[in-house]
Motif scaffolding. Structure first.
Motif, PDB file in Angstrom:
ATOM      1  N   THR A 154       7.464  12.776  -2.463  1.00  0.00           N
ATOM      2  CA  THR A 154       6.868  11.763  -1.586  1.00  0.00           C
ATOM      3  C   THR A 154       7.339  10.368  -1.963  1.00  0.00           C
ATOM      4  OG1 THR A 154       4.950  13.162  -1.172  1.00  0.00           O
ATOM      5  CG2 THR A 154       4.675  10.792  -0.781  1.00  0.00           C
ATOM      6  N   THR A 155       7.335  10.071  -3.241  1.00  0.00           N
ATOM      7  CA  THR A 155       7.812   8.761  -3.687  1.00  0.00           C
ATOM      8  C   THR A 155       9.259   8.539  -3.260  1.00  0.00           C
ATOM      9  OG1 THR A 155       6.283   8.679  -5.542  1.00  0.00           O
ATOM     10  CG2 THR A 155       8.270   7.325  -5.722  1.00  0.00           C
ATOM     11  N   ALA A 156      10.092   9.546  -3.436  1.00  0.00           N
ATOM     12  CA  ALA A 156      11.501   9.421  -3.062  1.00  0.00           C
ATOM     13  C   ALA A 156      11.653   9.125  -1.574  1.00  0.00           C
ATOM     14  CB  ALA A 156      12.259  10.688  -3.441  1.00  0.00           C
ATOM     15  N   LEU A 157      10.910   9.841  -0.737  1.00  0.00           N
ATOM     16  CA  LEU A 157      11.007   9.614   0.708  1.00  0.00           C
ATOM     17  C   LEU A 157      10.506   8.227   1.083  1.00  0.00           C
ATOM     18  CD1 LEU A 157      11.693  10.677   3.523  1.00  0.00           C
ATOM     19  CD2 LEU A 157       9.345  11.565   3.642  1.00  0.00           C
ATOM     20  N   LEU A 158       9.372   7.827   0.537  1.00  0.00           N
ATOM     21  CA  LEU A 158       8.821   6.505   0.848  1.00  0.00           C
ATOM     22  C   LEU A 158       9.773   5.393   0.406  1.00  0.00           C
ATOM     23  CD1 LEU A 158       5.118   7.209  -0.100  1.00  0.00           C
ATOM     24  CD2 LEU A 158       5.967   6.717   2.202  1.00  0.00           C
ATOM     25  N   ARG A 159      10.370   5.537  -0.748  1.00  0.00           N
ATOM     26  CA  ARG A 159      11.325   4.520  -1.209  1.00  0.00           C
ATOM     27  C   ARG A 159      12.561   4.489  -0.329  1.00  0.00           C
ATOM     28  NH1 ARG A 159      10.556   5.291  -7.743  1.00  0.00           N
ATOM     29  NH2 ARG A 159       8.788   3.856  -7.922  1.00  0.00           N
ATOM     30  N   ARG A 160      13.031   5.644   0.114  1.00  0.00           N
ATOM     31  CA  ARG A 160      14.176   5.679   1.038  1.00  0.00           C
ATOM     32  C   ARG A 160      13.872   4.908   2.314  1.00  0.00           C
ATOM     33  NH1 ARG A 160      16.996  11.690   1.106  1.00  0.00           N
ATOM     34  NH2 ARG A 160      17.693  11.645  -1.068  1.00  0.00           N
ATOM     35  N   GLU A 161      12.600   4.890   2.686  1.00  0.00           N
ATOM     36  CA  GLU A 161      12.173   4.196   3.903  1.00  0.00           C
ATOM     37  C   GLU A 161      11.796   2.736   3.641  1.00  0.00           C
ATOM     38  OE1 GLU A 161      12.276   5.421   7.061  1.00  0.00           O
ATOM     39  OE2 GLU A 161      13.307   7.152   6.185  1.00  0.00           O
ATOM     40  N   GLY A 162      12.004   2.274   2.412  1.00  0.00           N
ATOM     41  CA  GLY A 162      11.812   0.862   2.103  1.00  0.00           C
ATOM     42  C   GLY A 162      10.460   0.476   1.548  1.00  0.00           C
ATOM     43  N   TYR A 163       9.601   1.419   1.268  1.00  0.00           N
ATOM     44  CA  TYR A 163       8.274   1.106   0.732  1.00  0.00           C
ATOM     45  C   TYR A 163       8.330   0.864  -0.772  1.00  0.00           C
ATOM     46  CZ  TYR A 163       6.222   2.432   5.168  1.00  0.00           C
ATOM     47  OH  TYR A 163       5.889   2.477   6.504  1.00  0.00           O
ATOM     48  N   THR A 164       7.457  -0.010  -1.234  1.00  0.00           N
ATOM     49  CA  THR A 164       7.272  -0.227  -2.663  1.00  0.00           C
ATOM     50  C   THR A 164       6.259   0.798  -3.139  1.00  0.00           C
ATOM     51  OG1 THR A 164       7.724  -2.585  -2.470  1.00  0.00           O
ATOM     52  CG2 THR A 164       6.519  -1.860  -4.439  1.00  0.00           C
ATOM     53  N   VAL A 165       6.698   1.668  -4.038  1.00  0.00           N
ATOM     54  CA  VAL A 165       5.833   2.719  -4.580  1.00  0.00           C
ATOM     55  C   VAL A 165       5.740   2.510  -6.085  1.00  0.00           C
ATOM     56  CG1 VAL A 165       5.423   5.193  -4.816  1.00  0.00           C
ATOM     57  CG2 VAL A 165       6.641   4.322  -2.795  1.00  0.00           C
ATOM     58  N   ILE A 166       4.505   2.441  -6.580  1.00  0.00           N
ATOM     59  CA  ILE A 166       4.264   2.241  -8.007  1.00  0.00           C
ATOM     60  C   ILE A 166       3.284   3.307  -8.496  1.00  0.00           C
ATOM     61  CG2 ILE A 166       4.702  -0.237  -7.850  1.00  0.00           C
ATOM     62  CD1 ILE A 166       1.604  -0.627  -8.061  1.00  0.00           C
ATOM     63  N   SER A 167       3.142   3.400  -9.810  1.00  0.00           N
ATOM     64  CA  SER A 167       2.134   4.296 -10.385  1.00  0.00           C
ATOM     65  C   SER A 167       0.858   3.511 -10.646  1.00  0.00           C
ATOM     66  CB  SER A 167       2.643   4.904 -11.689  1.00  0.00           C
ATOM     67  OG  SER A 167       2.504   3.977 -12.742  1.00  0.00           O
ATOM     68  N   GLU A 168      -0.184   4.251 -10.957  1.00  0.00           N
ATOM     69  CA  GLU A 168      -1.463   3.629 -11.294  1.00  0.00           C
ATOM     70  C   GLU A 168      -1.337   2.723 -12.511  1.00  0.00           C
ATOM     71  OE1 GLU A 168      -1.566   7.743 -13.360  1.00  0.00           O
ATOM     72  OE2 GLU A 168      -0.593   6.794 -11.633  1.00  0.00           O
ATOM     73  N   HIS A 169      -0.365   2.983 -13.372  1.00  0.00           N
ATOM     74  CA  HIS A 169      -0.185   2.184 -14.584  1.00  0.00           C
ATOM     75  C   HIS A 169       0.378   0.794 -14.290  1.00  0.00           C
ATOM     76  CE1 HIS A 169      -1.033   5.949 -16.517  1.00  0.00           C
ATOM     77  NE2 HIS A 169       0.053   6.499 -16.024  1.00  0.00           N
ATOM     78  N   GLU A 170       0.951   0.615 -13.119  1.00  0.00           N
ATOM     79  CA  GLU A 170       1.551  -0.668 -12.745  1.00  0.00           C
ATOM     80  C   GLU A 170       0.656  -1.520 -11.855  1.00  0.00           C
ATOM     81  OE1 GLU A 170       6.101   0.103 -11.996  1.00  0.00           O
ATOM     82  OE2 GLU A 170       4.918   1.809 -11.267  1.00  0.00           O
ATOM     83  N   LEU A 171      -0.496  -1.008 -11.488  1.00  0.00           N
ATOM     84  CA  LEU A 171      -1.355  -1.680 -10.517  1.00  0.00           C
ATOM     85  C   LEU A 171      -1.728  -3.093 -10.934  1.00  0.00           C
ATOM     86  CD1 LEU A 171      -2.852  -1.403  -7.830  1.00  0.00           C
ATOM     87  CD2 LEU A 171      -4.797  -0.512  -9.122  1.00  0.00           C
ATOM     88  N   SER A 172      -2.148  -3.287 -12.158  1.00  0.00           N
ATOM     89  CA  SER A 172      -2.565  -4.622 -12.611  1.00  0.00           C
ATOM     90  C   SER A 172      -1.429  -5.625 -12.517  1.00  0.00           C
ATOM     91  CB  SER A 172      -3.084  -4.570 -14.044  1.00  0.00           C
ATOM     92  OG  SER A 172      -4.233  -3.777 -14.115  1.00  0.00           O
ATOM     93  N   ALA A 173      -0.227  -5.212 -12.882  1.00  0.00           N
ATOM     94  CA  ALA A 173       0.923  -6.110 -12.819  1.00  0.00           C
ATOM     95  C   ALA A 173       1.216  -6.536 -11.381  1.00  0.00           C
ATOM     96  CB  ALA A 173       2.149  -5.449 -13.441  1.00  0.00           C
ATOM     97  N   TYR A 174       1.099  -5.607 -10.449  1.00  0.00           N
ATOM     98  CA  TYR A 174       1.348  -5.946  -9.050  1.00  0.00           C
ATOM     99  C   TYR A 174       0.231  -6.801  -8.478  1.00  0.00           C
ATOM    100  CZ  TYR A 174       5.682  -3.484  -8.328  1.00  0.00           C
ATOM    101  OH  TYR A 174       7.000  -3.119  -8.373  1.00  0.00           O
ATOM    102  N   ALA A 175      -1.006  -6.548  -8.864  1.00  0.00           N
ATOM    103  CA  ALA A 175      -2.139  -7.340  -8.384  1.00  0.00           C
ATOM    104  C   ALA A 175      -1.999  -8.802  -8.792  1.00  0.00           C
ATOM    105  CB  ALA A 175      -3.447  -6.768  -8.903  1.00  0.00           C
ATOM    106  N   ALA A 176      -1.310  -9.049  -9.900  1.00  0.00           N
ATOM    107  CA  ALA A 176      -1.121 -10.417 -10.397  1.00  0.00           C
ATOM    108  C   ALA A 176       0.040 -11.140  -9.720  1.00  0.00           C
ATOM    109  CB  ALA A 176      -0.898 -10.390 -11.908  1.00  0.00           C
ATOM    110  N   GLN A 177       0.851 -10.421  -8.954  1.00  0.00           N
ATOM    111  CA  GLN A 177       2.009 -11.045  -8.305  1.00  0.00           C
ATOM    112  C   GLN A 177       1.583 -11.743  -7.012  1.00  0.00           C
ATOM    113  OE1 GLN A 177       5.361  -8.393  -7.833  1.00  0.00           O
ATOM    114  NE2 GLN A 177       5.097  -7.563  -9.890  1.00  0.00           N
ATOM    115  N   PRO A 178       2.028 -12.987  -6.805  1.00  0.00           N
ATOM    116  CA  PRO A 178       1.613 -13.751  -5.620  1.00  0.00           C
ATOM    117  C   PRO A 178       1.868 -13.038  -4.288  1.00  0.00           C
ATOM    118  CG  PRO A 178       2.787 -15.164  -7.157  1.00  0.00           C
ATOM    119  CD  PRO A 178       2.893 -13.763  -7.685  1.00  0.00           C
ATOM    120  N   GLU A 179       2.982 -12.310  -4.180  1.00  0.00           N
ATOM    121  CA  GLU A 179       3.289 -11.669  -2.902  1.00  0.00           C
ATOM    122  C   GLU A 179       2.351 -10.515  -2.560  1.00  0.00           C
ATOM    123  OE1 GLU A 179       6.574 -10.104  -5.729  1.00  0.00           O
ATOM    124  OE2 GLU A 179       5.344 -11.880  -5.566  1.00  0.00           O
ATOM    125  N   TYR A 180       1.592 -10.026  -3.551  1.00  0.00           N
ATOM    126  CA  TYR A 180       0.648  -8.940  -3.308  1.00  0.00           C
ATOM    127  C   TYR A 180      -0.806  -9.410  -3.423  1.00  0.00           C
ATOM    128  CZ  TYR A 180       4.677  -5.863  -3.609  1.00  0.00           C
ATOM    129  OH  TYR A 180       5.884  -5.267  -3.400  1.00  0.00           O
TER     130      TYR A 180
END
Length: 163
Positions: free
Chosen positions: A130-156
């Motif tokens: 699923t991750t591979a397909l979503l990334r092929r379609e241009g989606y940003t896919v992360i794991s639960e371990h990366e959530l805090s880092a993404y929440a801190a990014q201005p674009e998210y």
């Protein structure tokens, strides 16, 4: 909108009927900032089900026809994993998902690590189907371990704000 693995929100949808509750993700779902998906259930599996691993590569290799998803008993379930990935992609499109948070290590959802296909509890670098397909379609896919880092990014930030 954020799309998340259902097991991370506390739903007992994993192969063995358990969950992988992440309190932050649970709160995002309760606040209607996130919607849950389980690619394996979308692919037609039930709970419980046999554990499965990608044999011969990664999710990208499965999508390219160079690897298979196989259950512990040896049954090839590749087509169900691809179907579940396609259904998850449809959901992401319908929701206009801006970020997708999927369960690490899973043959569907792993974003940087998956089990090695030998059912020996060892992991390799790679993503699930699923991750591979979503990334092929241009989606940003992360794991639960990366959530805090993404929440801190201005674009998210707007995805996580209280409003």
């Amino acid at each position: 909108m954020i799309v998340v693995s259902a097991c991370l929100s506390g739903l007992k949808v994993r192969y063995n009927g358990s969950d992988c509750l992440d309190k932050n993700i649970e709160q995002l779902v309760k606040a209607q900032k996130a919607v849950t998906v389980c690619p394996e259930l979308l692919g037609g599996f039930s709970i419980p089900r046999e554990p499965a691993e990608i044999v011969g590569g990664t999710g990208d290799d499965v999508l390219s026809g160079h690897a298979r998803v196989v259950e512990l008993s040896g049954r090839d379930v590749t087509e169900r994993y691809i179907e579940g990935a396609q259904q998850a992609l449809r959901t992401a499109r319908e929701l206009g998902a801006l970020l997708i948070v999927l369960k690490e290590d899973s043959p569907s959802c792993g974003s940087s690590k998956i089990y090695n296909g030998e059912f020996d509890n060892k992991k390799i670098a790679g993503s699930g189907v699923t991750t591979a397909l979503l990334r092929r379609e241009g989606y940003t896919v992360i794991s639960e371990h990366e959530l805090s880092a993404y929440a801190a990014q201005p674009e998210y930030a707007s995805l996580f704000s209280a409003s």
